[in-house]
Design a protein around this motif. Sequence first.
Motif, PDB file in Angstrom:
ATOM      1  N   GLN A 741      32.675  52.340  30.273  1.00 23.79           N
ATOM      2  CA  GLN A 741      31.894  51.848  29.067  1.00 23.79           C
ATOM      3  C   GLN A 741      32.011  50.453  29.160  1.00 23.79           C
ATOM      4  N   ILE A 742      33.022  49.755  29.426  1.00 24.33           N
ATOM      5  CA  ILE A 742      33.323  48.278  29.395  1.00 24.33           C
ATOM      6  C   ILE A 742      33.674  47.717  30.995  1.00 24.33           C
ATOM      7  N   PRO A 743      32.607  48.109  31.852  1.00 26.47           N
ATOM      8  CA  PRO A 743      33.108  47.512  33.584  1.00 26.47           C
ATOM      9  C   PRO A 743      33.454  46.225  33.448  1.00 26.47           C
ATOM     10  N   GLU A 744      33.402  45.183  32.548  1.00 22.75           N
ATOM     11  CA  GLU A 744      33.957  43.874  32.624  1.00 22.75           C
ATOM     12  C   GLU A 744      35.633  43.903  32.830  1.00 22.75           C
ATOM     13  N   LEU A 745      36.096  44.903  32.306  1.00 28.34           N
ATOM     14  CA  LEU A 745      37.446  45.048  32.528  1.00 28.34           C
ATOM     15  C   LEU A 745      37.886  44.997  33.913  1.00 28.34           C
ATOM     16  N   LEU A 746      37.053  45.752  34.868  1.00 30.64           N
ATOM     17  CA  LEU A 746      37.587  45.928  36.012  1.00 30.64           C
ATOM     18  C   LEU A 746      37.464  44.595  36.876  1.00 30.64           C
ATOM     19  N   ALA A 747      36.925  43.401  36.110  1.00 31.25           N
ATOM     20  CA  ALA A 747      36.742  42.200  37.160  1.00 31.25           C
ATOM     21  C   ALA A 747      37.575  41.305  36.525  1.00 31.25           C
ATOM     22  N   ILE A 748      38.482  41.494  35.646  1.00 31.70           N
ATOM     23  CA  ILE A 748      39.573  40.747  34.942  1.00 31.70           C
ATOM     24  C   ILE A 748      40.597  40.200  35.917  1.00 31.70           C
ATOM     25  N   GLU A 749      40.838  38.780  36.341  1.00 33.40           N
ATOM     26  CA  GLU A 749      41.659  38.282  37.035  1.00 33.40           C
ATOM     27  C   GLU A 749      42.995  38.327  36.347  1.00 33.40           C
ATOM     28  N   PRO A 750      44.200  38.514  37.305  1.00 27.05           N
ATOM     29  CA  PRO A 750      45.420  38.092  36.217  1.00 27.05           C
ATOM     30  C   PRO A 750      45.660  36.900  35.700  1.00 27.05           C
ATOM     31  N   LYS A 751      44.989  35.700  36.243  1.00 25.33           N
ATOM     32  CA  LYS A 751      45.228  34.422  35.683  1.00 25.33           C
ATOM     33  C   LYS A 751      44.189  34.380  34.348  1.00 25.33           C
ATOM     34  N   ALA A 752      43.510  35.284  33.909  1.00 27.74           N
ATOM     35  CA  ALA A 752      42.701  34.942  32.958  1.00 27.74           C
ATOM     36  C   ALA A 752      43.369  35.607  31.891  1.00 27.74           C
ATOM     37  N   ILE A 753      44.320  36.390  31.708  1.00 31.07           N
ATOM     38  CA  ILE A 753      45.051  36.727  30.771  1.00 31.07           C
ATOM     39  C   ILE A 753      46.601  36.361  30.568  1.00 31.07           C
ATOM     40  N   ASP A 754      47.203  36.765  29.526  1.00 29.24           N
ATOM     41  CA  ASP A 754      48.604  36.349  29.526  1.00 29.24           C
ATOM     42  C   ASP A 754      49.416  36.824  30.459  1.00 29.24           C
ATOM     43  N   ALA A 755      50.437  36.420  31.093  1.00 29.36           N
ATOM     44  CA  ALA A 755      51.148  36.903  32.087  1.00 29.36           C
ATOM     45  C   ALA A 755      52.187  38.127  31.485  1.00 29.36           C
ATOM     46  N   LYS A 756      52.204  37.921  30.198  1.00 27.07           N
ATOM     47  CA  LYS A 756      53.131  39.065  29.619  1.00 27.07           C
ATOM     48  C   LYS A 756      52.352  40.500  29.605  1.00 27.07           C
ATOM     49  N   GLN A 757      51.056  40.248  29.749  1.00 23.10           N
ATOM     50  CA  GLN A 757      50.334  41.585  29.794  1.00 23.10           C
ATOM     51  C   GLN A 757      49.946  42.187  31.150  1.00 23.10           C
ATOM     52  N   TRP A 758      50.529  41.422  32.105  1.00 18.88           N
ATOM     53  CA  TRP A 758      50.213  41.827  33.715  1.00 18.88           C
ATOM     54  C   TRP A 758      50.651  43.291  33.716  1.00 18.88           C
ATOM     55  N   THR A 759      51.778  43.648  33.534  1.00 20.13           N
ATOM     56  CA  THR A 759      52.409  44.825  34.000  1.00 20.13           C
ATOM     57  C   THR A 759      51.609  46.062  32.909  1.00 20.13           C
ATOM     58  N   SER A 760      51.099  45.703  31.730  1.00 22.83           N
ATOM     59  CA  SER A 760      50.516  46.589  31.186  1.00 22.83           C
ATOM     60  C   SER A 760      49.150  46.971  31.598  1.00 22.83           C
ATOM     61  N   ALA A 761      48.481  45.871  32.123  1.00 23.27           N
ATOM     62  CA  ALA A 761      47.040  45.949  32.845  1.00 23.27           C
ATOM     63  C   ALA A 761      47.224  46.541  34.071  1.00 23.27           C
ATOM     64  N   CYS A 762      48.447  46.497  34.819  1.00 21.43           N
ATOM     65  CA  CYS A 762      48.683  47.084  36.246  1.00 21.43           C
ATOM     66  C   CYS A 762      48.825  48.469  36.130  1.00 21.43           C
ATOM     67  N   GLU A 763      49.588  48.717  35.065  1.00 23.84           N
ATOM     68  CA  GLU A 763      49.584  50.332  34.760  1.00 23.84           C
ATOM     69  C   GLU A 763      48.655  50.940  34.193  1.00 23.84           C
ATOM     70  N   GLY A 764      48.086  50.479  33.530  1.00 25.78           N
ATOM     71  CA  GLY A 764      46.887  51.094  32.753  1.00 25.78           C
ATOM     72  C   GLY A 764      45.737  51.303  33.621  1.00 25.78           C
ATOM     73  N   PHE A 765      45.324  50.473  34.416  1.00 25.07           N
ATOM     74  CA  PHE A 765      44.246  50.772  35.632  1.00 25.07           C
ATOM     75  C   PHE A 765      44.676  51.628  36.757  1.00 25.07           C
ATOM     76  N   ALA A 766      46.209  51.793  37.045  1.00 24.88           N
ATOM     77  CA  ALA A 766      46.744  52.705  37.876  1.00 24.88           C
ATOM     78  C   ALA A 766      46.480  54.216  37.305  1.00 24.88           C
ATOM     79  N   ASN A 767      46.739  54.328  36.000  1.00 28.77           N
ATOM     80  CA  ASN A 767      46.411  55.613  35.131  1.00 28.77           C
ATOM     81  C   ASN A 767      45.074  55.812  35.436  1.00 28.77           C
ATOM     82  N   VAL A 768      44.247  54.980  34.901  1.00 23.74           N
ATOM     83  CA  VAL A 768      42.530  55.549  35.001  1.00 23.74           C
ATOM     84  C   VAL A 768      42.393  55.702  36.406  1.00 23.74           C
TER      85      VAL A 768
END
Length: 924
Positions: A741-768
Motif C-alpha cells: 500500500q505504501i511502495p515508497e517505503l521500499l525505496a528508502i535509503e539508509p542515509k535518509a533515516i536516522d541510523a538508530k532506525q537501521w536495524t529495525s528497518a532491516c529486520e522489518g523488511f526481512a520479515n515482510v
Amino acid sequence: MDNIEKIIILKLIDEVKALDASDLELIGHNMVALLEGQNLIHHGLNKDHKPSGYTVDTFSQASDIVAEYSTEKKYFVNGAAAGEPPFYEKIENDVAHALSHAPSGVVKKIYLLTTEEEVPSFRSDFNQTPTFKKHGKLIEIYDAREIAKTIYRQSIKSPQAASFYCDAFPSFSQSLDNYEYYGKLPAQCKGYSPDSLISSALSAHFSTSKICVLNGLSGAGKTQAAINFVRERSKDFGNYIWINGADWPKDTSLAAVKRTRGGAPVNVAGLFNATKSILVIDGVDRTLDAEMFTELKPGFALGGLVLATSQVRGVGNSIYLEIPKISDSSALKILGEADVSNPVVTDFVAKCKFLPLILSTARSTIESQNLNKYDFYQDIVSNPIDVSSDGRSIIKAILSKLEQETYRALVKIADSGVFTHDAEFLRSFIGINRCANLQARSILLPGSGINILKVHDLLCYAVQENPCSAELAAAVTKRTLDAEGEMKPSLLREIHLSYEVLIEQHKSRLSKEPDWLTYALLQIDGERKQQVYPGLHEYALRADLPLAAIMSIIDAREVQSYKLKRLEREDYYRRCAEEYKSLIDAGVTTRIRAELLHHRGKALRRSEGYEEALRCFQELRDFSTEWHATLLQISHLGTQYGVSPEIRSAGSDAMNELVSLILSNSSAIPLRVSLSALAKLRTYKTLANAIRGRPEDVAKLHEIITTAALDGIDQFYEAFVSFTSLFGYEHETLAVALVEQIPELLAIEPKAIDAKQWTSACEGFANVSQGATRLAKADLATITSDASLRFADEILKKDRLKGFDARAIAKAYNNRGHFKKALEAIGKVAESDLTHWTLYRLAEAQKGDGQVDAALGTAERALKLATQDSAASDNLSSYYELVGRCYQDSENDALAIEHAEQAISTCRNNRYLGSLKTWRQSMS
C-alpha cells in the motif's frame, strides 16, 4: 478500510467537529433520513435558521424515530461526583426529550448526534446508567468520528448525498474530487479545461527528450498542465511521483528528497528507477540541466519521463519548453463562457488569456459573489489597470470583489509569507468559515500531501499588503501553548511548512528566555535543532521558569545526552534526575511538577534507578487518568534487565491498559505513544499472543502503522519491525500490505533515516520478505529483501557490532542466502554478547554455508541457552527444529526425529505446528 478512505475520514472528522449548531441540524437531519431510507420532519431550526427549543430536532411521520443534535463540549463528560453512578447530563436530557415526544412505547429508535469525539471510557460508564439500562436498545450515538464515517459511505453510495455533503464540507469535496490521485497529485483547479496546444507541445517535446522543464509565468497554467499530463498518460506508466521544487534543494540527491511538510525523506530516484514512472517536480526556482538527472538513468531506460515546472527561463537549453498560450476556445471554457460573439467577453479574453489563473479566478469570483459577468468584465478591462506581464494588478482587482471577510483572510495568508499550510492549523489561523469560503471559491486548494492546503503564489503576491511573519509565529506559539507542547501531527506539519519564516522570527526577537516558539522549533529533527538555541542544554533550570522554558531545556538536554558515551550518559542522567527533584521539592505548579516527575522518572530509568523511577511514574498517575505517556514509561520500565518482579508486574499492567486504550480509540492517543507501545509489545508476549488471536485488533494496529508511514513519524520503523515480527506469520497478508500500500517505503535509503532506525528497518523488511514468499509473491519478496539488505550492508560497515544488530542483519542475509555475510556480521560481536538469539542466526548461516558440524554445535548451544531463558519459551520449537535439521544434514535421522517431536511438543502456534508435523512425517 483502505488508506485513502481512512485519510479522507480523518480530515472529515475535523470538519464535523467545526460545525456550528445550525449546520449540524441540517447535516444530521439529512444523514439520519438517508440511514432510515425515508423522509423525516425537521423542526430543529426556526425561521431565522437558529436552533429552536421545545421540540425534538428530527422525527418521523409516525414519531417512532427521533433524532437530537448537540455541539456541547461536555457531551461525553461524566458529571457525577466520585463514588456516584455515572451521569451524562446532555445525553440524559436528550433521551428524556425524545421519549416525551410521543406516547409511551411509540418511539423505537433515538439518534443522538454530537460534534464531540467519544472518549474511551464512555461506553462502559454510560452502560451503567439507568437511562441506558432502561432505554439502551433504542439509543444510537454518533460522535464526530461515526458521523464522518457515515457521511463518507453515504457519499460513495449516492451521488446526490455526495453533492449535499460536498456543499457543506469544502475539504471533503476536494478529497472526493481527487480520490483517484489522492495523496500524490494536487487537485485540478475547478473549471480547468485541457488545452490541445499545450498537450501537443508536451508530446512533441517528449518524443525527442526524456526531460521537460515547462517554463512560464506564475499563473500560466504550468501546474495544471502537469496534472493533466499525468492523468492523460498515467495508464502507460507503472507509477507517478509528485514533489515540490522546494523539496529538492540545490546540490541534493534525488535519493533523499526531504518533504517540506515534514516526515521521512523520500528516495525519489529509487522509486523512479524501480518501474516506468512519471516524475513531476513542480515549481523549481533554479535553472536545471540534463546532468542533474544522471542518477535517473535506469528509470529513463525503462521509459520514464521527468516533467518539471519553473518560472526561471533556461535560454538555449534543449530540455526547456515555454508553455504555449492557450487557445481562445480553451480560455472561454475556463471562463465558462459560451457567448463568443459578445465583444465584452472577447475583449476580456484577449487581454487576460495570457494567464489562465486570471480567467479561473474571475469565474470563481463571479459565481461566488453572484455578479453580473458582463459588468464585471467591462469593469476590469475599462479601469486603468496595468495589465502587466506578471498579471498581479489585474488579479488584485478581481480578488478585491470578494466579500471583505474572505478577502482579508486571503491577505492574512499572503502576508504570513507562507502560502502552504496544514488544514487544521489554517482553520484556526484565519477562521473556519473564511477557510471554507476560500476553498469553495477554489482559491484555497489541496496540496500534494495529507491535510495540506495552499494558495497559488501569484494570488498571494497580488494581495500582499504588509508581509510579516509575526502573526503566523504568534499563532504557532499559541497552538503549542494550548496543546501544552503535545506535538500532534497537525501542529508538527505546520512547524515544518513554516519553519523558515518561524526561525527568522525567532532569531529577530529580543527575548532570550526559551518559550513555546522555541519549543515548537526544537521539534524539528536533525541539525536544525542546533540553529534554534545553541547551548540551550546548559541553560540553568529554575523553579520560577515557565513550563515552555522548562520543556525546551529538558528537550535540549535529551538531545545532548545522545552525544555522550554510555557511562557518561548514565552519570548525566543521574545529575538531571537530582536537579529535577530539587525543583519539585522547591515547589512548582501542578503542571510543571507533572512534567518534572515524568522526566525525572525517565532519567532514573536510564541510570538504573528503577524503584524510584516507578514511584515517580505512579505519583504522576494521580495527576491524570489520560496520561498516556506515563503508561508508556511504566511499561518501558518493566522491560529493563534486572528489575524486580513488582516493577515487571507494574509494567505489564501499564502495557495492558495502554494497549486497551489504543485498541478502543486510537485517535485519542498521540500517534508517537501508540507507535512506541507497539514497539515494546514484543517484550509482553502474553498480551501479544492474546492480540494475535484477535484479527480485528491486529487490523487496528496495522492501521496505526500505516498512518505513521503516511505521516512520516520517526518511530515508524520500530513499530514496523515489532508488528511484522509478532504478526507477520499468522497475519502475513497485513504485514505484506504495509509495503504494497505504501511502495515508497521500499525505496528508502539508509542515509535518509536516522541510523538508530537501521536495524529495525532491516529486520522489518526481512520479515515482510518472508511473508511475501509464503504468499507466493516472489517479486515482492525479492524487492523487500533488497530493501533489507541495503540497511544490512550499511550496518555491516562498522568494525564492531552489538549482538542485537548482528542478529537482525544476519537474519536478512540468511533470508537471501548470503551466508558468508551473515557469518561476517556475527564475527564482529564480542563473545560476551553472543546470546541464544544471535547464536540461532549463526547456526542458520553455518548450515547454509555447508559447515555441518559447526552448525550442529552452535544450534545445540543456542538451544541450551534458550531453555534457560523464560523470554524464549514461545520460541523453543524453532530451536528444536533447527537442531533437528542440523542432525538431518549429519544423516542422524534418529536424533532428527527426536528433535522434531520435541519441536512439536513445545509449539504453541497452530500454523507452525502444522508445518512441523509435515516435516516430521517426511522422516517416517
